[in-house]
Design a protein around this motif. Structure first.
Motif, PDB file in Angstrom:
ATOM      1  N   GLU A 184       0.801  -1.226   0.000  1.00 25.05           N
ATOM      2  CA  GLU A 184       0.000   0.000   0.000  1.00 25.05           C
ATOM      3  C   GLU A 184       0.834   1.278   0.000  1.00 25.05           C
ATOM      4  OE1 GLU A 184      -3.103   0.105   2.929  1.00 25.05           O
ATOM      5  OE2 GLU A 184      -3.491   2.226   2.543  1.00 25.05           O
ATOM      6  N   GLU A 185       1.928   1.288   0.771  1.00 24.17           N
ATOM      7  CA  GLU A 185       2.706   2.524   0.881  1.00 24.17           C
ATOM      8  C   GLU A 185       3.327   2.924  -0.460  1.00 24.17           C
ATOM      9  OE1 GLU A 185       5.859   2.051   3.642  1.00 24.17           O
ATOM     10  OE2 GLU A 185       6.632   0.248   2.692  1.00 24.17           O
ATOM     11  N   PHE A 186       3.623   1.923  -1.288  1.00 25.19           N
ATOM     12  CA  PHE A 186       4.168   2.221  -2.620  1.00 25.19           C
ATOM     13  C   PHE A 186       3.059   2.600  -3.594  1.00 25.19           C
ATOM     14  CE2 PHE A 186       7.657  -1.018  -1.509  1.00 25.19           C
ATOM     15  CZ  PHE A 186       8.406  -0.032  -0.891  1.00 25.19           C
ATOM     16  N   ARG A 187       1.990   1.817  -3.522  1.00 24.30           N
ATOM     17  CA  ARG A 187       0.874   2.051  -4.436  1.00 24.30           C
ATOM     18  C   ARG A 187       0.323   3.472  -4.258  1.00 24.30           C
ATOM     19  NH1 ARG A 187      -3.111  -1.722  -2.854  1.00 24.30           N
ATOM     20  NH2 ARG A 187      -4.230  -0.109  -1.750  1.00 24.30           N
ATOM     21  N   GLU A 188       0.207   3.848  -3.015  1.00 25.51           N
ATOM     22  CA  GLU A 188      -0.377   5.143  -2.698  1.00 25.51           C
ATOM     23  C   GLU A 188       0.380   6.308  -3.343  1.00 25.51           C
ATOM     24  OE1 GLU A 188      -0.116   6.302   1.431  1.00 25.51           O
ATOM     25  OE2 GLU A 188      -2.080   7.259   1.256  1.00 25.51           O
ATOM     26  N   THR A 228      11.275  10.458   1.841  1.00 22.90           N
ATOM     27  CA  THR A 228      10.558   9.185   1.923  1.00 22.90           C
ATOM     28  C   THR A 228       9.664   8.991   0.697  1.00 22.90           C
ATOM     29  OG1 THR A 228      10.522   9.456   4.312  1.00 22.90           O
ATOM     30  CG2 THR A 228       9.051   7.791   3.394  1.00 22.90           C
ATOM     31  N   VAL A 229       9.010  10.063   0.296  1.00 24.66           N
ATOM     32  CA  VAL A 229       8.167  10.007  -0.898  1.00 24.66           C
ATOM     33  C   VAL A 229       9.011   9.612  -2.107  1.00 24.66           C
ATOM     34  CG1 VAL A 229       6.729  11.359  -2.477  1.00 24.66           C
ATOM     35  CG2 VAL A 229       6.529  11.702  -0.010  1.00 24.66           C
ATOM     36  N   ARG A 230      10.149  10.255  -2.233  1.00 23.14           N
ATOM     37  CA  ARG A 230      11.069   9.939  -3.329  1.00 23.14           C
ATOM     38  C   ARG A 230      11.429   8.465  -3.354  1.00 23.14           C
ATOM     39  NH1 ARG A 230      16.019  13.548  -4.772  1.00 23.14           N
ATOM     40  NH2 ARG A 230      15.079  15.541  -5.263  1.00 23.14           N
ATOM     41  N   GLU A 256       2.027  12.293   5.310  1.00 25.51           N
ATOM     42  CA  GLU A 256       2.708  12.677   6.551  1.00 25.51           C
ATOM     43  C   GLU A 256       4.086  12.040   6.683  1.00 25.51           C
ATOM     44  OE1 GLU A 256      -0.298  11.898   9.464  1.00 25.51           O
ATOM     45  OE2 GLU A 256      -1.239  13.839   9.143  1.00 25.51           O
ATOM     46  N   SER A 257       4.865  12.203   5.627  1.00 23.83           N
ATOM     47  CA  SER A 257       6.244  11.729   5.619  1.00 23.83           C
ATOM     48  C   SER A 257       7.106  12.781   4.928  1.00 23.83           C
ATOM     49  CB  SER A 257       6.363  10.420   4.837  1.00 23.83           C
ATOM     50  OG  SER A 257       5.466   9.465   5.326  1.00 23.83           O
ATOM     51  N   PRO A 258       8.415  12.748   5.198  1.00 27.51           N
ATOM     52  CA  PRO A 258       9.298  13.707   4.522  1.00 27.51           C
ATOM     53  C   PRO A 258       9.356  13.441   3.018  1.00 27.51           C
ATOM     54  CG  PRO A 258      10.449  12.532   6.283  1.00 27.51           C
ATOM     55  CD  PRO A 258       9.121  11.893   6.135  1.00 27.51           C
ATOM     56  N   THR A 272       2.279  17.240  -6.496  1.00 27.20           N
ATOM     57  CA  THR A 272       3.721  17.447  -6.359  1.00 27.20           C
ATOM     58  C   THR A 272       4.231  16.646  -5.160  1.00 27.20           C
ATOM     59  OG1 THR A 272       3.493  19.316  -4.840  1.00 27.20           O
ATOM     60  CG2 THR A 272       3.454  19.817  -7.198  1.00 27.20           C
ATOM     61  N   TYR A 273       5.550  16.474  -5.097  1.00 28.39           N
ATOM     62  CA  TYR A 273       6.146  15.743  -3.978  1.00 28.39           C
ATOM     63  C   TYR A 273       5.778  16.398  -2.639  1.00 28.39           C
ATOM     64  CZ  TYR A 273       9.110  12.860  -7.041  1.00 28.39           C
ATOM     65  OH  TYR A 273       9.573  11.962  -7.968  1.00 28.39           O
TER      66      TYR A 273
END
Ligand code: ZN
Lengths: 84, 209
Positions: free
Chosen positions: B149-153, B178-180, B173-175, B164-165
């Protein structure tokens, strides 16, 4: 910059979110590395395929109507004559 | 305005009118800023709940809350991102708790979804070697759903919704870092999945070009 670092930046580059400095380093590496150039094309394709192949659904009309009603509930309470 | 005031019988009603006029303006702005994103929200809700009824409920709750707190929406910022955040919070707080089996994909639902779509494999002779064009909507959907899920999202929010990032970082709610890295790792997994489908159809993805 080595290929590993370039791979990580690729995903960011595809989204146009590289910082200016990263972009310079990334482009420099691409100009020197054929493999990463090909890899970058693949990365762009992966993003494109998601955009193109994931089907978007329209919200059901009943839901749209309901939402339009929601945003006029309060005013109905305060004044009955105002209908939308 | 002063003219019509003279025709009014009581002062109480004119006060009422002022309140509702303000309310009316809020409605119009809400419809212009927020309601136009209903299709995006509905699709996001579908992806989260995997169920059309739940998706409708979730979107409805989201708009109720959004309307109630519309004054706290920072004007000039991305309203769609604001709505997505509310929807996500709603989903976490009320929906996921009640869902039958978290992360369980309803394959019948997907079949229904994609049933109506005429899904033809494009076989242009030139692009034959390009496996991307051979993939079906359903396959891409399943490949995406197969990711954690965390990747799919983040892929959804980035590639499908175009956030945007910075907006995504705020939503999950992550830096940004982390999104990158989630995007990077998620895409790697996704591509492996897509290539599996392509191989099934005899496309050789390794020696492409
Ligand atoms: Zn390289």
């Amino acid at each position: 910059m080595n290929c590993n670092k370039a791979h990580v930046l690729m995903s960011v580059a595809v989204d146009g979110e590289l910082t200016l400095k990263e972009e310079q380093m990334f482009l420099l590496h691409l100009s020197e590395c054929e493999l990463c150039r090909l890899e970058y094309e693949e990365a762009k394709k992966t993003k494109m395929i998601i955009r193109e192949k994931i089907v978007r659904f329209n919200a059901p009309p009943s839901l749209v109507n309901m939402i339009m009603q929601l945003s006029s509930v309060d005013s109905k309470k305060t004044e009955n004559s105002l209908s939308l | 305005m002063a003219k019509s005031e003279t025709n009014r019988p009581a002062t109480t009603s004119s006060k009422k009118e002022a309140v509702s006029r303000e309310e009316h303006m809020k409605q119009l702005e809400f419809q212009k800023e927020a309601v136009i994103h209903i299709n995006s929200l509905y699709n996001y809700a579908l992806h989260l709940t995997m169920n059309p009824d739940d998706a409708e409920d979730l979107v409805q709750e989201t708009y109720l809350k959004a309307y109630r707190f519309f004054n706290s929406f920072e004007r000039g910022t991305n309203c769609k991102a604001w709505l997505f955040k509310i929807l996500k919070n709603n989903y976490i707080n009320s929906f996921r708790k009640n869902s039958k089996e978290p992360g369980k994909v309803d394959y019948d639902l997907i079949k229904d979804f994609y049933h109506s779509i005429k899904d033809t494999r494009t076989d242009t002779s030139e692009a034959d070697t390009d496996y991307f064009h051979s993939l079906l909507h359903e396959e891409v959907y399943l490949a995406l759903q197969s990711l954690p899920e965390e990747f799919r999202e983040v892929i959804q929010l980035c590639d499908i919704e175009g956030f945007t990032y910075e907006e995504i970082a705020n939503m999950v709610e992550s830096p940004i870092g982390t999104v990158r890295s989630r995007l990077y790792r998620g895409r790697k997994l996704l591509r492996a999945q897509l290539e599996n489908y392509a191989k099934k159809y005899g496309f050789n993805t390794d020696s492409e070009k």
